[in-house]
Design a protein around this motif. Structure first.
Motif, PDB file in Angstrom:
ATOM      1  N   GLY B   9     127.360 181.207  48.567  1.00  0.00           N
ATOM      2  CA  GLY B   9     127.640 182.267  47.537  1.00  0.00           C
ATOM      3  C   GLY B   9     128.858 182.005  46.756  1.00  0.00           C
ATOM      4  N   ARG B  10     129.330 183.035  46.056  1.00  0.00           N
ATOM      5  CA  ARG B  10     130.187 182.819  44.879  1.00  0.00           C
ATOM      6  C   ARG B  10     131.651 182.945  45.199  1.00  0.00           C
ATOM      7  N   ARG B  11     132.113 183.947  45.579  1.00  0.00           N
ATOM      8  CA  ARG B  11     133.697 184.283  45.942  1.00  0.00           C
ATOM      9  C   ARG B  11     133.848 184.945  47.135  1.00  0.00           C
ATOM     10  N   SER B  12     132.823 184.754  47.922  1.00  0.00           N
ATOM     11  CA  SER B  12     133.146 185.480  49.379  1.00  0.00           C
ATOM     12  C   SER B  12     134.419 184.943  50.020  1.00  0.00           C
ATOM     13  N   GLU B  13     134.716 183.803  49.905  1.00  0.00           N
ATOM     14  CA  GLU B  13     135.534 182.918  50.656  1.00  0.00           C
ATOM     15  C   GLU B  13     136.870 183.659  50.360  1.00  0.00           C
ATOM     16  N   THR B  14     137.226 183.824  48.945  1.00  0.00           N
ATOM     17  CA  THR B  14     138.240 184.639  48.465  1.00  0.00           C
ATOM     18  C   THR B  14     138.725 186.084  49.082  1.00  0.00           C
ATOM     19  N   THR B  15     137.597 186.777  49.161  1.00  0.00           N
ATOM     20  CA  THR B  15     137.419 188.023  49.784  1.00  0.00           C
ATOM     21  C   THR B  15     137.798 187.915  51.486  1.00  0.00           C
ATOM     22  N   LYS B  16     137.202 187.178  51.826  1.00  0.00           N
ATOM     23  CA  LYS B  16     137.205 186.954  53.363  1.00  0.00           C
ATOM     24  C   LYS B  16     138.928 186.555  53.553  1.00  0.00           C
ATOM     25  N   ALA B  17     139.390 185.635  52.654  1.00  0.00           N
ATOM     26  CA  ALA B  17     140.590 185.250  53.266  1.00  0.00           C
ATOM     27  C   ALA B  17     141.770 186.454  52.843  1.00  0.00           C
ATOM     28  N   ALA B  18     141.230 187.497  51.804  1.00  0.00           N
ATOM     29  CA  ALA B  18     142.128 188.800  51.608  1.00  0.00           C
ATOM     30  C   ALA B  18     142.064 189.700  52.836  1.00  0.00           C
ATOM     31  N   ILE B  19     140.904 189.886  53.280  1.00  0.00           N
ATOM     32  CA  ILE B  19     140.703 190.584  54.634  1.00  0.00           C
ATOM     33  C   ILE B  19     141.549 189.985  55.555  1.00  0.00           C
ATOM     34  N   LEU B  20     141.403 188.675  55.910  1.00  0.00           N
ATOM     35  CA  LEU B  20     142.452 188.227  56.965  1.00  0.00           C
ATOM     36  C   LEU B  20     143.825 188.367  56.852  1.00  0.00           C
ATOM     37  N   ALA B  21     144.095 188.121  55.696  1.00  0.00           N
ATOM     38  CA  ALA B  21     145.592 188.534  55.446  1.00  0.00           C
ATOM     39  C   ALA B  21     146.212 189.736  55.764  1.00  0.00           C
ATOM     40  N   ALA B  22     145.209 190.620  55.237  1.00  0.00           N
ATOM     41  CA  ALA B  22     145.809 191.949  55.458  1.00  0.00           C
ATOM     42  C   ALA B  22     145.493 192.512  56.800  1.00  0.00           C
ATOM     43  N   ALA B  23     144.317 192.035  57.539  1.00  0.00           N
ATOM     44  CA  ALA B  23     144.175 192.007  58.931  1.00  0.00           C
ATOM     45  C   ALA B  23     145.473 191.633  59.741  1.00  0.00           C
ATOM     46  N   ARG B  24     146.046 190.537  59.669  1.00  0.00           N
ATOM     47  CA  ARG B  24     147.101 189.928  60.112  1.00  0.00           C
ATOM     48  C   ARG B  24     148.305 190.654  59.922  1.00  0.00           C
ATOM     49  N   ASP B  43     143.918 197.856  51.820  1.00  0.00           N
ATOM     50  CA  ASP B  43     144.620 196.999  51.554  1.00  0.00           C
ATOM     51  C   ASP B  43     144.172 195.540  50.820  1.00  0.00           C
ATOM     52  N   ALA B  44     142.998 195.053  51.614  1.00  0.00           N
ATOM     53  CA  ALA B  44     142.408 194.138  50.753  1.00  0.00           C
ATOM     54  C   ALA B  44     141.744 194.330  49.417  1.00  0.00           C
ATOM     55  N   GLY B  45     141.818 195.548  48.964  1.00  0.00           N
ATOM     56  CA  GLY B  45     141.154 196.126  47.742  1.00  0.00           C
ATOM     57  C   GLY B  45     139.805 196.120  47.840  1.00  0.00           C
TER      58      GLY B  45
END
Lengths: 190, 190
Positions: B9-24, B43-45
């Motif tokens: 894919g294209r930018r999934s890693e970015t979103t995944k990282a945002a989710i992880l950061a918000a989750a933590r 929170d991750a938008g």
DNA sequence: CGTATATGTCAACGGCTGTTGGCCATTACG
DNA sequence: CGTAATGGCCAACAGCCGTTGACATATACG
């Protein structure tokens, strides 16, 4: 007049006590949010609606269940050098004979009311009882705070997280290891 | 090939990282049950459904967010007498620079998966790194368990319960007080 | 350009939660 | 004995939760 006197009723005190016992047990075992009113009521053998009638709401139920007395002994009466082991032994006793402390700690981690209560116990029960042992007023609060870190840390690892090496210590070993630490926090130079 | 390589894919890693950061962040601030997927997603938008797509379910999200490395230094390299202060200092650093530990502790109190993970961190990261410092294998586990009680107790009182006298200690004071305790647990006679 | 694929949104589901009000049984008391 | 109050149960509510599937959009690639 049937039993005590507060409500004019018949056996409400018995039920109320059963609810409180079940509540303490489940708050201690599962924390605030997982200890459901429905589960607590089922455990007490009554309907969830009764919990509301007697305690108003879940928050007040917790407040009632988390009421407790640390029963710290008179520390002025114990010999200077044994205050560490006396304190450790007393905490172990209280922790193992009363679910309330575990309920308070488990809930305090994610529930504001509980952490406030825990801080209050520290300020109104631990501080006044232990502070007289410290010579200089200036560092007393710090010293007692350090005692709290070691005591609560032991409780956390032994009763909540159940780390195997900490669980398998027997009572005497815990006292033997922790007493000098407590003693030093309370009496050693800055 | 857009960025790294794992998904096409294209930018999934970015979103995944945002989710992880918000989750933590939310797991650390509110514990497992109060940190809802909806809040984390907001929170991750992004939409809550994305969390499910990337992590499967809440349990797996937590497992991913709670992955972490204590990064214990090589203790064989530090002078014998300073191992206490090195350990305390390192724990303070890790605790203050990474939400993960707080998330793990807050969740571990009422969430089985988290307490299992915490025990695993103790067994696979703390034990192997610290055990070589203990001369006799027999008491090594006990000694390291005791270290854990003092370290986690400090973390609990300072970062979770926020007991005022413990919070107001500065970094140097924490090290000054705790280092001798750790040192004694690791090296003193039985 | 056309199409497949990844990225994201929306609406809805079933389940569980705290909480409420009405109804039945039992007891206390005149 | 009759009446009022108390103890208790039942059914239901609104709200939030994790989770799902269908649908829209944008990008990559033949």
């Amino acid at each position: 007049m049937p039993q005590k006197g507060k409500p004019t009723g018949r056996r409400s005190e018995t039920t109320k006590a059963a609810i409180l016992a079940a509540a303490r047990q489940h708050f201690a075992a599962s924390g605030y949010e997982r200890a459901t009113i429905r589960i607590i009521a089922a455990d007490a053998g009554i309907d969830p609606a009764m919990v509301m009638r007697y305690f108003g709401n879940k928050e007040k139920l917790f407040a009632a269940a988390a009421e407790f007395d640390l029963r710290l002994p008179d520390l002025a009466a114990v010999p200077r050098g044994t205050v560490g082991s006396v304190l450790v032994g007393h905490f172990l006793d209280r922790w193992e004979s009363d679910d309330t402390l575990q309920a308070l700690l488990r809930a305090a981690v994610s529930y504001k009311v509980a952490v406030t209560r825990l801080r209050a116990v520290f300020a109104t029960q631990v501080m006044p009882a232990v502070a007289p042992l410290c010579k200089d007023r200036a560092t007393a609060a710090t010293r007692i705070g350090l005692v709290a870190t070691q005591m609560l840390g032991m409780a956390l690892c032994r009763y909540v997280l159940r780390l195997p090496p900490v669980v398998s210590l027997d009572r005497a070993a815990v006292i033997r290891w922790l007493a000098p630490t407590i003693q030093r926090y309370l009496t050693a130079g800055p």
